[in-house]
Design a protein around this motif. Structure first.
Motif, PDB file in Angstrom:
ATOM      1  N   TRP A 617      -6.917  -0.117  -6.890  1.00 30.82           N
ATOM      2  CA  TRP A 617      -6.400  -0.865  -8.038  1.00 30.82           C
ATOM      3  C   TRP A 617      -5.102  -1.596  -7.695  1.00 30.82           C
ATOM      4  CZ3 TRP A 617      -8.745  -2.114 -12.427  1.00 30.82           C
ATOM      5  CH2 TRP A 617      -9.903  -1.408 -12.780  1.00 30.82           C
ATOM      6  N   ALA A 618      -4.294  -1.004  -6.820  1.00 25.03           N
ATOM      7  CA  ALA A 618      -3.074  -1.696  -6.390  1.00 25.03           C
ATOM      8  C   ALA A 618      -3.419  -2.959  -5.617  1.00 25.03           C
ATOM      9  CB  ALA A 618      -2.208  -0.768  -5.538  1.00 25.03           C
ATOM     10  N   GLY A 619      -4.502  -2.897  -4.815  1.00 25.38           N
ATOM     11  CA  GLY A 619      -4.957  -4.090  -4.105  1.00 25.38           C
ATOM     12  C   GLY A 619      -5.405  -5.164  -5.072  1.00 25.38           C
ATOM     13  N   ARG A 620      -6.110  -4.771  -6.132  1.00 28.77           N
ATOM     14  CA  ARG A 620      -6.533  -5.756  -7.130  1.00 28.77           C
ATOM     15  C   ARG A 620      -5.331  -6.397  -7.832  1.00 28.77           C
ATOM     16  NH1 ARG A 620     -11.468  -2.787 -10.462  1.00 28.77           N
ATOM     17  NH2 ARG A 620     -12.643  -2.034  -8.641  1.00 28.77           N
ATOM     18  N   ALA A 621      -4.280  -5.594  -8.030  1.00 29.23           N
ATOM     19  CA  ALA A 621      -3.095  -6.119  -8.715  1.00 29.23           C
ATOM     20  C   ALA A 621      -2.238  -6.995  -7.807  1.00 29.23           C
ATOM     21  CB  ALA A 621      -2.248  -4.966  -9.255  1.00 29.23           C
ATOM     22  N   GLY A 622      -2.472  -6.905  -6.490  1.00 31.08           N
ATOM     23  CA  GLY A 622      -1.658  -7.666  -5.557  1.00 31.08           C
ATOM     24  C   GLY A 622      -0.248  -7.113  -5.414  1.00 31.08           C
ATOM     25  N   ASP A 623      -0.053  -5.848  -5.735  1.00 29.80           N
ATOM     26  CA  ASP A 623       1.258  -5.213  -5.657  1.00 29.80           C
ATOM     27  C   ASP A 623       1.392  -4.553  -4.288  1.00 29.80           C
ATOM     28  OD1 ASP A 623       3.556  -3.637  -5.926  1.00 29.80           O
ATOM     29  OD2 ASP A 623       3.177  -3.267  -8.052  1.00 29.80           O
ATOM     30  N   THR A 624       2.001  -5.270  -3.346  1.00 28.79           N
ATOM     31  CA  THR A 624       2.050  -4.776  -1.970  1.00 28.79           C
ATOM     32  C   THR A 624       2.920  -3.530  -1.835  1.00 28.79           C
ATOM     33  OG1 THR A 624       3.838  -6.347  -1.530  1.00 28.79           O
ATOM     34  CG2 THR A 624       1.613  -7.044  -0.977  1.00 28.79           C
ATOM     35  N   ARG A 625       4.042  -3.501  -2.540  1.00 27.78           N
ATOM     36  CA  ARG A 625       4.905  -2.318  -2.442  1.00 27.78           C
ATOM     37  C   ARG A 625       4.198  -1.084  -2.979  1.00 27.78           C
ATOM     38  NH1 ARG A 625      10.051  -2.487  -1.304  1.00 27.78           N
ATOM     39  NH2 ARG A 625      10.582  -0.794  -2.723  1.00 27.78           N
ATOM     40  N   LEU A 626       3.464  -1.249  -4.072  1.00 28.11           N
ATOM     41  CA  LEU A 626       2.729  -0.116  -4.618  1.00 28.11           C
ATOM     42  C   LEU A 626       1.632   0.320  -3.657  1.00 28.11           C
ATOM     43  CD1 LEU A 626       2.244   1.852  -6.914  1.00 28.11           C
ATOM     44  CD2 LEU A 626       0.798   0.131  -8.008  1.00 28.11           C
ATOM     45  N   GLN A 627       0.945  -0.651  -3.049  1.00 26.85           N
ATOM     46  CA  GLN A 627      -0.080  -0.299  -2.061  1.00 26.85           C
ATOM     47  C   GLN A 627       0.516   0.541  -0.935  1.00 26.85           C
ATOM     48  OE1 GLN A 627      -2.812  -3.485  -0.703  1.00 26.85           O
ATOM     49  NE2 GLN A 627      -1.839  -4.760  -2.267  1.00 26.85           N
ATOM     50  N   ALA A 628       1.677   0.091  -0.406  1.00 27.31           N
ATOM     51  CA  ALA A 628       2.314   0.826   0.687  1.00 27.31           C
ATOM     52  C   ALA A 628       2.722   2.224   0.243  1.00 27.31           C
ATOM     53  CB  ALA A 628       3.535   0.052   1.181  1.00 27.31           C
ATOM     54  N   ALA A 629       3.301   2.337  -0.962  1.00 25.30           N
ATOM     55  CA  ALA A 629       3.753   3.635  -1.447  1.00 25.30           C
ATOM     56  C   ALA A 629       2.589   4.598  -1.638  1.00 25.30           C
ATOM     57  CB  ALA A 629       4.509   3.460  -2.768  1.00 25.30           C
ATOM     58  N   VAL A 630       1.477   4.100  -2.190  1.00 22.32           N
ATOM     59  CA  VAL A 630       0.324   4.967  -2.413  1.00 22.32           C
ATOM     60  C   VAL A 630      -0.296   5.384  -1.083  1.00 22.32           C
ATOM     61  CG1 VAL A 630      -1.943   5.130  -3.469  1.00 22.32           C
ATOM     62  CG2 VAL A 630      -0.100   3.999  -4.688  1.00 22.32           C
ATOM     63  N   ARG A 631      -0.332   4.455  -0.116  1.00 18.46           N
ATOM     64  CA  ARG A 631      -0.885   4.824   1.199  1.00 18.46           C
ATOM     65  C   ARG A 631      -0.025   5.887   1.877  1.00 18.46           C
ATOM     66  NH1 ARG A 631      -5.050   2.009   3.265  1.00 18.46           N
ATOM     67  NH2 ARG A 631      -5.669   0.066   2.216  1.00 18.46           N
ATOM     68  N   LEU A 632       1.293   5.793   1.728  1.00 21.00           N
ATOM     69  CA  LEU A 632       2.153   6.835   2.302  1.00 21.00           C
ATOM     70  C   LEU A 632       1.913   8.178   1.625  1.00 21.00           C
ATOM     71  CD1 LEU A 632       5.465   4.788   2.675  1.00 21.00           C
ATOM     72  CD2 LEU A 632       4.031   5.656   4.526  1.00 21.00           C
ATOM     73  N   ARG A 633       1.729   8.164   0.311  1.00 16.48           N
ATOM     74  CA  ARG A 633       1.409   9.404  -0.384  1.00 16.48           C
ATOM     75  C   ARG A 633       0.046   9.927   0.057  1.00 16.48           C
ATOM     76  NH1 ARG A 633       2.568   9.045  -6.318  1.00 16.48           N
ATOM     77  NH2 ARG A 633       4.632   9.406  -5.489  1.00 16.48           N
ATOM     78  N   LEU A 634      -0.898   9.026   0.249  1.00 15.15           N
ATOM     79  CA  LEU A 634      -2.236   9.404   0.713  1.00 15.15           C
ATOM     80  C   LEU A 634      -2.157  10.034   2.101  1.00 15.15           C
ATOM     81  CD1 LEU A 634      -5.268   9.319   0.121  1.00 15.15           C
ATOM     82  CD2 LEU A 634      -5.308   6.989   1.011  1.00 15.15           C
ATOM     83  N   ALA A 635      -1.279   9.480   2.960  1.00 13.35           N
ATOM     84  CA  ALA A 635      -1.114  10.040   4.300  1.00 13.35           C
ATOM     85  C   ALA A 635      -0.561  11.459   4.232  1.00 13.35           C
ATOM     86  CB  ALA A 635      -0.188   9.144   5.117  1.00 13.35           C
ATOM     87  N   ASP A 636       0.397  11.689   3.352  1.00 14.37           N
ATOM     88  CA  ASP A 636       0.940  13.046   3.206  1.00 14.37           C
ATOM     89  C   ASP A 636      -0.135  14.024   2.747  1.00 14.37           C
ATOM     90  OD1 ASP A 636       3.427  12.133   3.933  1.00 14.37           O
ATOM     91  OD2 ASP A 636       4.157  11.887   1.883  1.00 14.37           O
ATOM     92  N   THR A 637      -0.957  13.564   1.822  1.00  8.56           N
ATOM     93  CA  THR A 637      -2.035  14.431   1.327  1.00  8.56           C
ATOM     94  C   THR A 637      -3.027  14.748   2.445  1.00  8.56           C
ATOM     95  OG1 THR A 637      -1.799  13.443  -0.865  1.00  8.56           O
ATOM     96  CG2 THR A 637      -3.827  14.655  -0.426  1.00  8.56           C
ATOM     97  N   LEU A 638      -3.360  13.739   3.251  1.00  3.85           N
ATOM     98  CA  LEU A 638      -4.293  13.959   4.364  1.00  3.85           C
ATOM     99  C   LEU A 638      -3.711  14.932   5.383  1.00  3.85           C
ATOM    100  CD1 LEU A 638      -5.557  10.303   4.785  1.00  3.85           C
ATOM    101  CD2 LEU A 638      -6.974  12.285   4.199  1.00  3.85           C
ATOM    102  N   ASP A 639      -2.411  14.852   5.619  1.00  9.36           N
ATOM    103  CA  ASP A 639      -1.774  15.817   6.524  1.00  9.36           C
ATOM    104  C   ASP A 639      -1.955  17.239   6.003  1.00  9.36           C
ATOM    105  OD1 ASP A 639      -0.837  14.332   8.670  1.00  9.36           O
ATOM    106  OD2 ASP A 639       1.005  13.732   7.627  1.00  9.36           O
ATOM    107  N   ARG A 640      -1.767  17.406   4.696  1.00  5.10           N
ATOM    108  CA  ARG A 640      -1.912  18.745   4.123  1.00  5.10           C
ATOM    109  C   ARG A 640      -3.357  19.230   4.192  1.00  5.10           C
ATOM    110  NH1 ARG A 640       1.619  16.218   0.449  1.00  5.10           N
ATOM    111  NH2 ARG A 640       3.755  17.006   0.603  1.00  5.10           N
ATOM    112  N   LEU A 641      -4.296  18.283   4.156  1.00  6.92           N
ATOM    113  CA  LEU A 641      -5.715  18.655   4.224  1.00  6.92           C
ATOM    114  C   LEU A 641      -6.218  18.791   5.661  1.00  6.92           C
ATOM    115  CD1 LEU A 641      -7.153  16.456   1.332  1.00  6.92           C
ATOM    116  CD2 LEU A 641      -6.924  18.943   1.364  1.00  6.92           C
TER     117      LEU A 641
END
Length: 688
Positions: A617-641
């Motif tokens: 949804w961030a990609g659809r909105a064109g919000d690059t900062r939000l995309q980057a922030a969510v991907r960093l959060r996603l990376a942290d979650t993947l590390d925990r998994l």
């Protein structure tokens, strides 16, 4: 403006007759004052270090030249104080004491020290003392009405010096060095008269000139008016004026007698303008003020003001715009003359005309900034030429130059009590003009005072809608400056006023702001409850966008309280609401916050799925900062998994987005704070 003010030991001489002038007399007083600066204080004599700045007092009645002497002393010793000279006036033209809070704020502004809007007297004086502690500065406090004012502003810095000007002693302040003024010596008084009359009229009749000085008791203000009267009548003999004043020697003080003669000799229109200037706010007048008071053209008013300045009845102010100051010693005489010669209804009408003119000037001042609005341009074109500003810069310069008078106009209009409709219009336009030219943040200290005046009128006139608005505005400033407890009290009062007025906007705004205040205070249960009340109102009014935002605020309160189940439900409702209203970016932010709470709740798999949806949804909105922030959060979650490879991919993609983002007009390549981009509003004052 060609007329320049000149210091003369007693008053500021103005006009053509005084272009060669300089400070006169007071040699003994200046010598004593400078000696007092060098003399050891009581603390030094007793072997203790002086805890506070030294205080010099110049005492004398208005018109004795006390301010001119203080200014001359400051001019001569200013080079000893590398951190500059600070000035504040501690009395209004009518003698009303200026609140210490306002004086401290003006001194802080001169030091370029930010002062929180709405801060009280104690906070501001502490801030002032802290700012002066490392400095070597000189303070000049004019028209002090009592020791309490001076003591509150006295620096705890022995390297500073405070020069106070007052009518009497400053009892209660230790080690004050007083200098009490009488009249000028005869030689200086004659020289002062010569500035106006020329040397011939004095030298051909020295006895009459000395008699005139005696009739004026050497008082500089009286001598200035006498000199102006003689300058306007080249054929009049000095002896004639001296005889008239001696004949009235039993009718009041010298200044009062000379003023009576000068006022009587003025043409009727000029005398009326002079009397009406007693209504000028803060003792400051300009051609528009005089024009409105007298009901004449701006050009005619300017001519009269210049004529009165040449007679010593006004002083030209050093300003980019034509401005004039009514000498403080003349203010009570002007008021008395107005009461004698003008009916109360005429004075009230003149005051109303002045306020109406000020409102129209403020409207024009704001409208000139609205270049994109056809309606504003049309309205500006229909404004009389004399009330128009040629450019936004000219309007801003007028607003800054007239700021003391404009704020004083608002205070006087509210204090009057009979012109509340005009007062409300004036304050509304003043707020809009200041916001347009200065910005909300820069104008906040002045706006806080205006909002308090609005509240006074609203309470007096029983206007609950305006009372609610004023309380909300004041509370917002309190919340922004960290006075959250005070803000909460005002938000609750605004809610009561909104309910009394039946104003749904004020009710909803107040309930949400109460919740925000509780959130700031760490009372998360109450915060969630108040957000829920505000949400119910929004849902009842089918205000979906606001309801979605409130779901987010309620979710935030539940998250802080550790109620992750309620927080997840609220974030889902927020995401659904934003999706229905078509706000794609807000929908993505709500999903990212939902993922955060899911992770807090120990559900990493759900958090992973929600993060992936948020990235889409961030990609659809064109919000690059939000995309980057969510991907960093996603990376942290993947590390925990236990999937570091996938985590590295998402971090790399986030870094690539952040590196490209400045080229698109964003910020630098640093990890964004996702919480700052969510629909959560931590401070109630952020709501407009």
């Amino acid at each position: 403006m060609t007329d320049q003010a000149v210091d003369t030991g007693g008053v500021q001489l103005s006009g053509h007759a005084a272009t060669e002038g300089h400070f006169l007399g007071r040699t003994r007083e200046l010598k004593e004052l400078r000696a007092d600066i060098e003399r050891a204080g009581l603390d030094t004599i007793s072997g203790r270090k002086a805890p506070r700045a030294r205080v010099l007092l110049i005492a004398g009645r208005p018109g004795s030249g006390r301010t001119a002497l203080a200014e001359e002393l400051v001019r001569r010793i200013a080079d000893r104080y590398p951190d500059g000279v600070l000035r504040a006036r501690l009395a209004e033209p009518d003698g009303t004491p200026v609140p210490v809070e306002r004086a401290a704020r003006e001194l802080l502004a001169a030091l370029d020290v930010p002062a929180p809007a709405g801060a009280g007297e104690d906070d501001l004086t502490v801030l002032l003392r802290e700012a002066l502690a490392p400095r070597r500065a000189l303070l000049l406090l004019d028209d002090a009405t009592g020791a309490e004012q001076v003591d509150a502003l006295l620096p705890d810095a022995p390297q500073c010096l405070l020069v106070a000007v007052s009518s009497g002693p400053l009892t209660g302040i230790a080690d004050v060095r007083p200098c009490t003024l009488g009249g000028l010596d005869t030689k200086s008084a004659l020289e002062l008269l010569t500035r106006y009359t020329g040397s011939v009229r004095i030298t051909v009749d020295p006895r009459s000139a000395e008699a005139l000085v005696e009739a004026c008791q050497g008082e500089p203000a009286a001598l200035t008016l006498a000199g102006g009267w003689l300058a306007a009548r080249p054929q009049a003999a000095v002896a004639d004026l001296a005889r008239q004043l001696h004949a009235e020697s039993d009718e009041g003080a010298p200044l009062s007698r000379v003023f009576g003669l000068v006022h009587t000799a003025l043409p009727a229109p000029a005398a009326r303008v002079l009397r009406l200037l007693s209504l000028a706010p803060a003792g400051l007048a300009d051609p528009h003020t005089a024009s409105a008071l007298a009901g004449c053209s701006v050009g005619a008013a300017r001519t009269v003001l210049d004529d009165l300045t040449a007679l010593g009845l006004l002083r030209a102010v050093d300003s980019p715009l034509p401005q004039y100051e009514i000498p403080g010693c003349l203010h009570p005489l002007l008021r008395a003359a107005a009461r004698t010669h003008d009916r109360p209804a005429e004075l009230q009408l003149a005051r109303a005309r002045m306020l109406e003119r000020t409102v129209r000037l403020l409207q024009s001042c704001r409208a000139v900034t609205e270049t994109d609005s056809p309606q504003a341009r049309e309205k500006l074109q229909n404004t009389p030429r004399a009330l128009r500003f040629p450019t936004p810069r000219a309007a801003a310069e007028w607003l800054v130059a007239r700021r003391p008078a404009l704020l004083a106009s608002a205070r006087l209009a509210v204090a009057d009590g009979e012109l509340d409709t005009l007062a409300r219009r004036l304050m509304s336009q003043l707020v809009r003009a200041m916001v347009a030219h200065l910005g909300t943040q820069a104008a906040a200290p002045d706006l806080y005072g205006v909002h308090r005046l609005v509240l006074d009128v609203a309470e007096r006139r029983r206007l609950p809608r305006e009372k609610a608005a004023a309380l909300l505005n004041l509370a917002d400033v309190d919340a922004r400056t960290g006075r959250t407890a005070e803000a909460l009290v005002r938000y609750r009062a605004a809610l009561d006023a909104g309910r009394q007025a039946g104003d749904p906007y004020a009710i909803g705004r107040a309930m949400e702001s109460v919740g925000g205040a509780h959130l700031e205070l760490g009372d998360y249960e109450r915060a969630a409850d108040w957000f829920g009340r505000a949400l119910a109102q929004r849902l009842a009014r089918d205000e979906r966008a606001d309801a979605a935002r409130l779901y987010g605020r309620m979710a935030t309160a539940h998250t802080y309280a550790g109620h992750y189940g309620e927080a997840q439900r609220a974030w889902r409702a927020a995401a659904a609401g934003h999706r229905k209203s078509g706000d794609v970016a807000a929908h993505a932010r709500a999903l990212s916050e939902l993922a955060r709470v899911q992770e807090y709740a120990g559900r990493p798999e759900d958090s992973l799925r929600t993060c992936e949806e948020a990235v889409e949804w961030a990609g659809r909105a064109g919000d690059t900062r939000l995309q980057a922030a969510v991907r960093l959060r996603l990376a942290d979650t993947l590390d925990r998994l236990g999937d570091p490879a996938a985590a590295r991919l998402h971090r790399g993609e986030a870094e690539r987005i952040l590196e490209e983002e400045p080229a698109e007009g964003g910020t630098g390549p640093e990890q964004p704070d996702l919480a700052a981009d969510t629909c959560e509003i931590r401070s109630a004052s952020a709501e407009g």
